[in-house]
Each structure stands twice: as structure tokens, then as C-alpha cells.
Design a protein around this motif. Structure first.
Motif, PDB file in Angstrom:
ATOM      1  N   LYS A 262       1.022  -1.216  -0.061  1.00  0.00           N
ATOM      2  CA  LYS A 262       0.136  -0.068  -0.223  1.00  0.00           C
ATOM      3  C   LYS A 262       0.769   1.071  -0.088  1.00  0.00           C
ATOM      4  CE  LYS A 262      -3.848   2.129   2.552  1.00  0.00           C
ATOM      5  NZ  LYS A 262      -4.792   2.149   3.400  1.00  0.00           N
ATOM      6  N   LYS A 263       1.931   1.150   0.677  1.00  0.00           N
ATOM      7  CA  LYS A 263       2.765   2.302   0.929  1.00  0.00           C
ATOM      8  C   LYS A 263       3.642   2.616  -0.443  1.00  0.00           C
ATOM      9  CE  LYS A 263       3.702   2.196   5.796  1.00  0.00           C
ATOM     10  NZ  LYS A 263       4.672   1.756   6.929  1.00  0.00           N
ATOM     11  N   TYR A 264       3.845   1.630  -1.207  1.00  0.00           N
ATOM     12  CA  TYR A 264       4.263   1.729  -2.514  1.00  0.00           C
ATOM     13  C   TYR A 264       3.633   2.328  -3.562  1.00  0.00           C
ATOM     14  CZ  TYR A 264       9.310  -0.243  -2.161  1.00  0.00           C
ATOM     15  OH  TYR A 264      10.408  -0.756  -1.869  1.00  0.00           O
ATOM     16  N   LEU A 265       2.248   1.752  -3.661  1.00  0.00           N
ATOM     17  CA  LEU A 265       1.347   2.478  -4.358  1.00  0.00           C
ATOM     18  C   LEU A 265       0.768   3.917  -3.967  1.00  0.00           C
ATOM     19  CD1 LEU A 265      -1.227  -0.476  -4.380  1.00  0.00           C
ATOM     20  CD2 LEU A 265       0.184   0.328  -6.317  1.00  0.00           C
ATOM     21  N   VAL A 266       0.880   4.106  -2.779  1.00  0.00           N
ATOM     22  CA  VAL A 266       0.459   5.631  -2.380  1.00  0.00           C
ATOM     23  C   VAL A 266       1.785   6.196  -3.066  1.00  0.00           C
ATOM     24  CG1 VAL A 266       0.462   7.304  -0.350  1.00  0.00           C
ATOM     25  CG2 VAL A 266      -0.993   5.068  -0.404  1.00  0.00           C
TER      26      VAL A 266
END
Length: 293
Positions: A262-266
Motif C-alpha cells: 500500500k505504501k508503494y502504491l501511495v
């Protein structure tokens, strides 16, 4: 023996230590970094075997020069130009890939504003991030293989055309249904542009990187291959283990948790973000990339 002594007298006895200034030290440092990057690129491509062959030929030519083997020297002088052109032709894909990667370096984009039209525009919504993460880890639980390519600045039109166009609003249910076994669209990759799935069953280039493990299958090599050719982020769900990996910038990061994904996508949403925190996330993920055993 006389030839060897003449060579030593001509080239080695006249060596002297030049004066070294600050500019020289900076130049040496720049050249060292460039040589290191070139060697690193060569080692991870087919050019590694070529380099070893060139070194062997160089040693033979040096010996031919020392011992005055004029025929060998004449052949070498006549073929060197043709050999350089042949190398450029044979390794055109690798050279193109290296130049593309150089153009995507952050220090260039910071100096030259090649494309600022997308700055300040959100690439995809928080809902899309949550739907992707939800679908990926639902498929991970039941070991459903998946390959999801998230487009960033470089358009993926040439890969999109290899699949079946969908242009559908992204949802976790749709992603799970696409990759379900024995469905018409489950084989190949899907391409996500913004909040929509634009194409499915797409063919991706396979990476020939020597650093990838032999246990990795076609999905993982395709994920790394597309990340080497573009700036996309690719998500892989292993059909054998159910583990989730991502590929970005030619690097495969394996066995990541939902929060890291999720952090990579954000981080690629094109929002204002704390880059220091992202580096910490990236460092955390790197420590986990070898945990998929």
C-alpha cells in the motif's frame, strides 16, 4: 627478449607522478562512478560474456605488439571498426534500455523539467489503492497467480496492444475474476492506467538479468523485464507459494506485506509526500526481499 626490454624502456621507465589538484580528484571520482555503473550494467546483461571475450582478445593483441607479430596487428587494425559497429547492432536492446534508465534518473528530472504536465494531478485514487491491495492478498491466500502492471509516466501502449482491451473501472472483484483459473483472461498481465484496467492478457518482455534466482518463474521475470523497460510498478502473486512481490526500477522485492504494498502504491499516486519516509519504507522492503524461501 629485446622487444620486451624496448617496451619497458619506452613506456614504463618514463612514468612520473603528476600533480593532482581538486579538479583532478573530482574528475577521478566522476569517472570512477561512471565506470562502476557501466560495469554493473555489463554484469547484469549478456554483455558480461562479451566483455570477457574482449579482455582475452586485448591480451593477445598486447602480446602480439610486444613480440612484433605484424600479421595479427594488421588484422586487428582492419577489423576493429567493424567489430565496434557489430557490437552496437547486437546489443542495441541493452544499450537502449541503459539510456532509458539514465533518462529516468531523479537527478536529471530535477534539473530538466521534461514533462511537468502531470505534476499535481493524482494518478489514481485511494479507493483504487485499497482495491488493488485487497484483491492481491485475497488471491495470495488461495495461491491464484497474478501479474498487475501499474502505469506511471511512461505510457504502456505498445504492451497494451498485445492484450485484450477492457477499459473497465478497477475493483477487487474484477481483478480476482480476471485471474481466476481457467477464465479467458487469466493468462498474461493486466495494465492499470489511473483508476481503470485498460487491457488484459498482455505480453511483457522477460528480463535476462543474471541476478534473478533460478527458482523464479515467467511471471517474476516478466515483472522485472517491464520494470527495466519502463517506470511502471508491477505486482506479482506467485501461483506456487502465494507470496506477493513487486518489481520497480529493475529490482524485484519479494515477500512483502499488505502495508508495504500500500505504501508503494501511495508513493506513486503523484501526491505531495514525505520522501524521507518513502526511503524508510523502501529500506524496510529491501530487507524483506530475500525472505521468500
Amino acid at each position: 627478449m629485446n622487444n620486451i626490454m624496448d617496451f619497458i624502456d619506452k613506456y614504463l621507465t618514463r612514468l612520473s607522478l603528476p600533480k593532482v589538484g581538486v579538479t583532478d580528484l573530482v574528475e577521478i571520482a566522476i569517472l570512477a562512478v561512471l565506470v562502476y555503473q557501466i560495469m554493473l550494467w555489463i554484469k547484469n546483461t549478456r554483455a558480461w560474456m562479451l566483455l570477457k571475450g574482449i579482455v582475452v582478445l586485448g591480451v593477445f593483441i598486447l602480446l602480439a605488439y610486444i613480440f612484433n607479430m605484424n600479421t595479427i596487428l594488421w588484422i586487428a587494425s582492419k577489423t576493429i571498426n567493424v567489430a565496434i559497429i557489430a557490437v552496437v547492432i547486437v546489443f542495441q536492446p541493452e544499450l537502449r534500455k541503459a539510456l532509458e534508465q539514465l533518462g529516468r534518473r531523479n537527478f536529471l528530472s530535477a534539473i530538466f523539467a521534461f514533462d511537468n504536465s502531470k505534476e499535481g494531478t493524482e494518478r489514481f485514487s485511494d479507493r483504487t489503492v485499497n482495491e488493488i491491495v485487497k484483491a492481491v492478498y485475497e488471491m495470495s491466500k488461495v495461491k491464484t497467480g497474478a501479474l498487475i502492471v501499474v502505469e506511471q509516466n511512461i505510457m504502456l501502449n505498445e504492451y497494451e496492444r498485445t492484450g485484450i482491451q477492457l477499459d473497465s473501472l478497477l475493483s477487487s472483484q474484477l481483478l480476482i475474476n480476471i485471474f481466476e483459473h481457467n477464465t479467458p483472461l487469466h493468462d498474461g498481465a493486466i495494465i492499470v492506467r489511473g483508476n481503470r484496467i485498460v487491457s488484459a492478457t498482455c505480453y511483457l518482455p522477460l528480463s535476462d538479468s543474471m541476478s534473478l534466482g533460478k527458482e523464479l518463474g515467467t511471471r517474476h521475470r516478466a515483472a522485472v523485464g517491464i520494470s527495466e523497460a519502463t517506470d511502471s510498478l508491477t505486482i506479482v502473486v506467485s501461483e506456487e507459494t502465494g507470496k506477493v512481490s513487486i518489481a520497480i526500477g529493475g529490482e524485484l522485492i519479494r515477500n512483502i506485506e499488505a502495508e508495504v504494498l500500500k505504501k508503494y502504491l501511495v508513493s506513486i499516486q503523484n501526491k505531495s509526500m514525505d520522501f524521507k519516509r518513502f526511503r524508510l519504507w523502501r529500506g524496510r522492503a529491501k530487507n524483506e526481499k530475500n525472505a521468500d524461501k
